[in-house]
Design an enzyme around this catalytic site. Sequence first.
Site, PDB file in Angstrom:
ATOM      1  N   CYS A 259     -60.172   4.755 -38.481  1.00 19.00           N
ATOM      2  CA  CYS A 259     -59.310   4.010 -39.184  1.00 19.00           C
ATOM      3  C   CYS A 259     -57.908   3.318 -38.454  1.00 19.00           C
ATOM      4  O   CYS A 259     -57.716   4.058 -37.963  1.00 19.00           O
ATOM      5  CB  CYS A 259     -58.197   5.195 -39.992  1.00 19.00           C
ATOM      6  SG  CYS A 259     -56.842   4.458 -40.920  1.00 19.00           S
ATOM      7  N   CYS A 341     -45.724 -14.691 -61.371  1.00 17.25           N
ATOM      8  CA  CYS A 341     -46.778 -15.095 -61.843  1.00 17.25           C
ATOM      9  C   CYS A 341     -46.268 -16.802 -62.019  1.00 17.25           C
ATOM     10  O   CYS A 341     -45.804 -17.439 -61.409  1.00 17.25           O
ATOM     11  CB  CYS A 341     -46.149 -14.785 -63.567  1.00 17.25           C
ATOM     12  SG  CYS A 341     -46.912 -15.816 -64.588  1.00 17.25           S
TER      13      CYS A 341
END
Length: 526
Positions: A259, A341
């Site tokens: 990991c 956005c």
Amino acid sequence: MADQESDMEYSSDNDYEFEDYYNSGLEDCDIEQIDPKRSDPEYFVYECLDVEEVEKLLNESVEKLSNVLQITPSLAKVLLHETKWRTDEVVEKYRNNASNLLVSARIKAAPAAMAMAIASTSSATAVSIPLILPTVAGQLVPGPSSNPAAAAASTRSSSPPPTAYRTHLCPVCVTVQAVDKFHALSCQHSFCRDCWAMHFEIQISQGISTQIGCMEQRCDVRVPEDLVLNLLNRPMLRDKYQQFAFADYVKSHPELRFCPGPNCQIIIRSADISPKKTTCKVCTTSFCFRCGMDYHAPTDCQIIRKWLTKCADDSETANYISAHTKDCPKCHICIEKNGGCNHMQCFNCKHDFCWMCLGDWKAHGSEYYECSRYKENPNIAHESVHAQAREALKKYLHYYERWENHSKSLQLEQQTLDRMKARINEKVMKGLGTWIDWQYLFDAAALLAKCRYTLQYTYPFAYFMEAGSRKDLFEYQQAQLEAEIENLSWKVERAETTDRGDLENQMDVAEKRRTTLLKDFFPTEA
């Protein structure tokens, strides 16, 4: 009473009849089982293991090979490490030609190198023995006699000296020591114990463990683990060697990955060596199982490596595109992007436009989302070298700007989510619903991040794609995904005033667009 009993009996029989009716045919019913690998392009089976579990797994492979071939565990470990832990391959090669396998694994020296090593060792021994006169019980042992006949007689009558009194010259420290203080590998290069120990300490301090080799300059024979552990006296060095060796074994095993999370000791195991998303159960770090980098679907491992290298090389050239402000295309007032956005609304004139291409947002509502597509110059092959270089830079900046923009949008949308959590917490405290009632907003924000992350990695994929029908299809699907993501982002930022059904419908459409693109273009072959 009898009537009641009969009613009870009838009722009981009736229950059985209903049960038989509803259960009949279930065994014969052919229910189609949905294969998650086909329905979900990111489906991936893996397990998170700790160090002890992985050590047990590796030791089982070592013990199995050791028993099958009747070799030492140390030798079995080297063979498995060299062949990426493919036990069947080791057994087959060992039985076909054991000598070649041992030479290729650097356990045994090649025959020519072995002959040279033996010649040099015997020569060094012959020279070194006359240089010293060892003592026996405090008395000096006579050296070579000046009388050849006497010397010959003495040689015939005397037996070879005990091992403790035979000597050898160490070619590293150039000291003559008893033979029992020397150690040699299969290549027959012999060095004293102290020089071997110093060699091991230096190699371990540099992070080398399984690749420690012979001290002879032109010899590449590998030092076995048991010799290293036998000659290392300091427990700290032994522990460090074993840690480095364990790391080498895990890295060479195709089914195991460390990991990459900070200070995380978890090791991921999967039989499917694919570029799929893996998430650690301890530190929640996500990464690509195949290459260990950040998850990058639909781009494959080689392309993302090339893209990141190019971004690092051209970062200074692309610095100017990192500005956060642009002018409104209608009233030309300066606007700062403070949300994820790309559907912008000027606070001054209320004009809706696209942050990327500054075009009217109404033109982006349907059809083709043109600003995500790069328009190639069809005559570029006939232009000058400088013109071609400018066109190449223009193409790179087109994709890099969109890559970087979506990366920043992800960060800004995280800030939007934090503000949303604060507002919802206020509503809950005021008794306006519970956290469960508002959970759909968090689901929408999580899906938005997931979709935008995928969209970000479509741009390296498109940059390296060759022009053709497949690229046209990809850019069309990319444009559709981008349009739905911007619609979802717009609604998430105004989620508290957006109808819940409308928001959930937009979530479903965006996720279907994302899944369709990954099914068609995500390379999942091992």
